[in-house]
Design a protein around this motif. Structure first.
Motif, PDB file in Angstrom:
ATOM      1  N   TYR A  65       0.817  -1.216   0.000  1.00 15.10           N
ATOM      2  CA  TYR A  65       0.000   0.000   0.000  1.00 15.10           C
ATOM      3  C   TYR A  65       0.852   1.269   0.000  1.00 15.10           C
ATOM      4  CZ  TYR A  65      -2.932  -3.813   1.587  1.00 15.10           C
ATOM      5  OH  TYR A  65      -3.532  -5.040   1.716  1.00 15.10           O
ATOM      6  N   ASN A  66       1.674   1.367  -1.034  1.00 19.14           N
ATOM      7  CA  ASN A  66       2.497   2.567  -1.218  1.00 19.14           C
ATOM      8  C   ASN A  66       3.518   2.721  -0.092  1.00 19.14           C
ATOM      9  OD1 ASN A  66       3.051   4.548  -3.079  1.00 19.14           O
ATOM     10  ND2 ASN A  66       1.749   6.069  -2.118  1.00 19.14           N
ATOM     11  N   GLY A  67       3.892   1.601   0.540  1.00 22.19           N
ATOM     12  CA  GLY A  67       4.864   1.633   1.619  1.00 22.19           C
ATOM     13  C   GLY A  67       4.281   1.978   2.969  1.00 22.19           C
ATOM     14  N   CYS A  68       2.952   2.047   3.068  1.00 23.54           N
ATOM     15  CA  CYS A  68       2.299   2.480   4.314  1.00 23.54           C
ATOM     16  C   CYS A  68       1.982   1.339   5.272  1.00 23.54           C
ATOM     17  CB  CYS A  68       1.011   3.235   3.993  1.00 23.54           C
ATOM     18  SG  CYS A  68       1.280   4.746   3.036  1.00 23.54           S
ATOM     19  N   ALA A  69       2.159   0.086   4.865  1.00 25.25           N
ATOM     20  CA  ALA A  69       1.793  -1.036   5.725  1.00 25.25           C
ATOM     21  C   ALA A  69       2.786  -2.178   5.563  1.00 25.25           C
ATOM     22  CB  ALA A  69       0.390  -1.525   5.388  1.00 25.25           C
ATOM     23  N   ILE A  70       2.854  -2.997   6.573  1.00 22.74           N
ATOM     24  CA  ILE A  70       3.647  -4.220   6.551  1.00 22.74           C
ATOM     25  C   ILE A  70       2.710  -5.371   6.917  1.00 22.74           C
ATOM     26  CG2 ILE A  70       5.510  -5.496   7.682  1.00 22.74           C
ATOM     27  CD1 ILE A  70       6.962  -2.829   8.008  1.00 22.74           C
ATOM     28  N   ARG A  71       2.703  -6.397   6.055  1.00 22.38           N
ATOM     29  CA  ARG A  71       1.817  -7.541   6.282  1.00 22.38           C
ATOM     30  C   ARG A  71       2.645  -8.806   6.494  1.00 22.38           C
ATOM     31  NH1 ARG A  71      -2.184  -8.943   1.612  1.00 22.38           N
ATOM     32  NH2 ARG A  71      -0.214  -9.455   0.596  1.00 22.38           N
ATOM     33  N   GLU A  72       2.245  -9.581   7.506  1.00 19.68           N
ATOM     34  CA  GLU A  72       2.861 -10.876   7.744  1.00 19.68           C
ATOM     35  C   GLU A  72       1.864 -11.977   7.411  1.00 19.68           C
ATOM     36  OE1 GLU A  72       5.101 -13.589  11.114  1.00 19.68           O
ATOM     37  OE2 GLU A  72       3.606 -12.151  11.806  1.00 19.68           O
ATOM     38  N   ASN A  73       2.359 -13.036   6.774  1.00 15.46           N
ATOM     39  CA  ASN A  73       1.588 -14.254   6.563  1.00 15.46           C
ATOM     40  C   ASN A  73       2.330 -15.368   7.295  1.00 15.46           C
ATOM     41  OD1 ASN A  73      -0.218 -16.147   5.658  1.00 15.46           O
ATOM     42  ND2 ASN A  73       0.622 -16.249   3.590  1.00 15.46           N
ATOM     43  N   TRP A  74       1.769 -15.801   8.443  1.00 13.72           N
ATOM     44  CA  TRP A  74       2.387 -16.779   9.346  1.00 13.72           C
ATOM     45  C   TRP A  74       1.888 -18.168   8.979  1.00 13.72           C
ATOM     46  CZ3 TRP A  74       6.010 -17.069  13.065  1.00 13.72           C
ATOM     47  CH2 TRP A  74       5.921 -18.067  14.026  1.00 13.72           C
ATOM     48  N   LYS A  75       2.821 -19.070   8.615  1.00 14.31           N
ATOM     49  CA  LYS A  75       2.472 -20.419   8.197  1.00 14.31           C
ATOM     50  C   LYS A  75       3.227 -21.431   9.064  1.00 14.31           C
ATOM     51  CE  LYS A  75       3.821 -18.965   4.219  1.00 14.31           C
ATOM     52  NZ  LYS A  75       4.345 -18.838   2.892  1.00 14.31           N
ATOM     53  N   PRO A  76       2.662 -21.756  10.239  1.00 13.31           N
ATOM     54  CA  PRO A  76       3.372 -22.655  11.154  1.00 13.31           C
ATOM     55  C   PRO A  76       3.382 -24.101  10.664  1.00 13.31           C
ATOM     56  CG  PRO A  76       1.199 -22.197  12.001  1.00 13.31           C
ATOM     57  CD  PRO A  76       1.365 -21.346  10.775  1.00 13.31           C
ATOM     58  N   ARG A  77       4.341 -24.856  11.172  1.00 11.90           N
ATOM     59  CA  ARG A  77       4.418 -26.287  10.866  1.00 11.90           C
ATOM     60  C   ARG A  77       3.246 -27.022  11.494  1.00 11.90           C
ATOM     61  NH1 ARG A  77       9.894 -28.284   9.139  1.00 11.90           N
ATOM     62  NH2 ARG A  77      10.412 -26.577   7.736  1.00 11.90           N
ATOM     63  N   SER A  78       2.773 -26.511  12.639  1.00 13.89           N
ATOM     64  CA  SER A  78       1.572 -27.045  13.280  1.00 13.89           C
ATOM     65  C   SER A  78       0.935 -25.907  14.059  1.00 13.89           C
ATOM     66  CB  SER A  78       1.910 -28.211  14.214  1.00 13.89           C
ATOM     67  OG  SER A  78       2.715 -27.758  15.273  1.00 13.89           O
ATOM     68  N   GLY A  79      -0.332 -26.044  14.344  1.00 20.30           N
ATOM     69  CA  GLY A  79      -1.015 -25.001  15.104  1.00 20.30           C
ATOM     70  C   GLY A  79      -1.715 -23.995  14.210  1.00 20.30           C
ATOM     71  N   ALA A  80      -2.137 -22.907  14.830  1.00 19.26           N
ATOM     72  CA  ALA A  80      -2.976 -21.918  14.149  1.00 19.26           C
ATOM     73  C   ALA A  80      -2.182 -21.032  13.199  1.00 19.26           C
ATOM     74  CB  ALA A  80      -3.682 -21.043  15.195  1.00 19.26           C
ATOM     75  N   THR A  81      -2.716 -20.885  11.993  1.00 20.85           N
ATOM     76  CA  THR A  81      -2.147 -19.952  11.029  1.00 20.85           C
ATOM     77  C   THR A  81      -2.696 -18.564  11.329  1.00 20.85           C
ATOM     78  OG1 THR A  81      -3.952 -20.318   9.478  1.00 20.85           O
ATOM     79  CG2 THR A  81      -1.998 -21.718   9.239  1.00 20.85           C
ATOM     80  N   GLY A  82      -2.143 -17.584  10.671  1.00 24.99           N
ATOM     81  CA  GLY A  82      -2.652 -16.230  10.867  1.00 24.99           C
ATOM     82  C   GLY A  82      -1.793 -15.218  10.161  1.00 24.99           C
ATOM     83  N   GLY A  83      -2.080 -13.969  10.468  1.00 26.33           N
ATOM     84  CA  GLY A  83      -1.314 -12.902   9.860  1.00 26.33           C
ATOM     85  C   GLY A  83      -1.557 -11.595  10.574  1.00 26.33           C
ATOM     86  N   SER A  84      -0.700 -10.649  10.259  1.00 28.04           N
ATOM     87  CA  SER A  84      -0.833  -9.345  10.879  1.00 28.04           C
ATOM     88  C   SER A  84      -0.678  -8.255   9.830  1.00 28.04           C
ATOM     89  CB  SER A  84       0.221  -9.152  11.974  1.00 28.04           C
ATOM     90  OG  SER A  84       1.526  -9.131  11.425  1.00 28.04           O
TER      91      SER A  84
END
Length: 177
Positions: A65-84
């Motif tokens: 978004y034009n350098g205005c945000a940082i997004r994480e995509n968390w992909k664990p080997r086990s357990g809950a996935t998610g992102g920020s």
């Protein structure tokens, strides 16, 4: 009455067709030092328990978004996935992060840079198990070898005492050629 309404609609339509649309100005870029404070976390990572060789996740962190945000995509080997989604708010001078995982609930963190690190704290319902809410303080530290440590601490007494919750090291992904 019908003739008057039709005439007004015709005039509006003709006026709209004859006008040249004015292009919207480009949005400002988020390229100041404040927006770059969390850039050390951007990358493709293999995530390990700090001090060990137990890989717990893969993670992709990117500026958007034009350098205005940082997004994480968390992909664990086990357990809950998610992102920020994280971003700097120039109105408050603070960083904000919203975590959404594959389990119900949203966690909002707030903080900013401190001594070359990024420190974000948020209230997390049920983080210590059913009925045990707490504060989570995450400290992201860039290391000399290019890795990033994410150390999480928990407080169930409103920040009076803190205990280790998790400790991860994000290592740059090896090129798979």
């Amino acid at each position: 009455m019908l003739t008057t309404t039709a005439a007004i609609l015709l005039l509006q339509s003709t006026a709209a067709q004859g006008s040249t649309p004015v292009p919207a100005p480009a949005p400002p870029r988020c390229d100041t030092e404040e927006y770059a404070a969390f850039d050390f976390w951007v990358g493709e990572w293999d995530v390990y328990s700090t001090g060990g060789e137990n890989q717990v996740s893969e993670s992709r962190i990117e500026r958007l978004y034009n350098g205005c945000a940082i997004r994480e995509n968390w992909k664990p080997r086990s357990g809950a996935t998610g992102g920020s989604l994280s971003g700097y708010d120039p109105a408050t001078g603070r960083w904000h992060q919203t975590w959404i995982g594959s389990a119900p609930g949203i966690v909002r963190f707030d903080g900013g840079p401190a001594d070359g690190k990024m420190v974000l704290t948020g209230f997390w319902r049920g983080v210590g198990g059913p009925g045990v809410d707490g504060l989570i303080r995450m400290t992201y530290t860039p290391n000399e070898d290019g890795s990033v440590r994410q150390h999480g601490e928990i407080s169930t007494d409103h920040g009076l005492n803190w205990a280790n919750a998790f400790d991860f090291t994000y290592r740059p992904k090896e090129d798979s050629e």
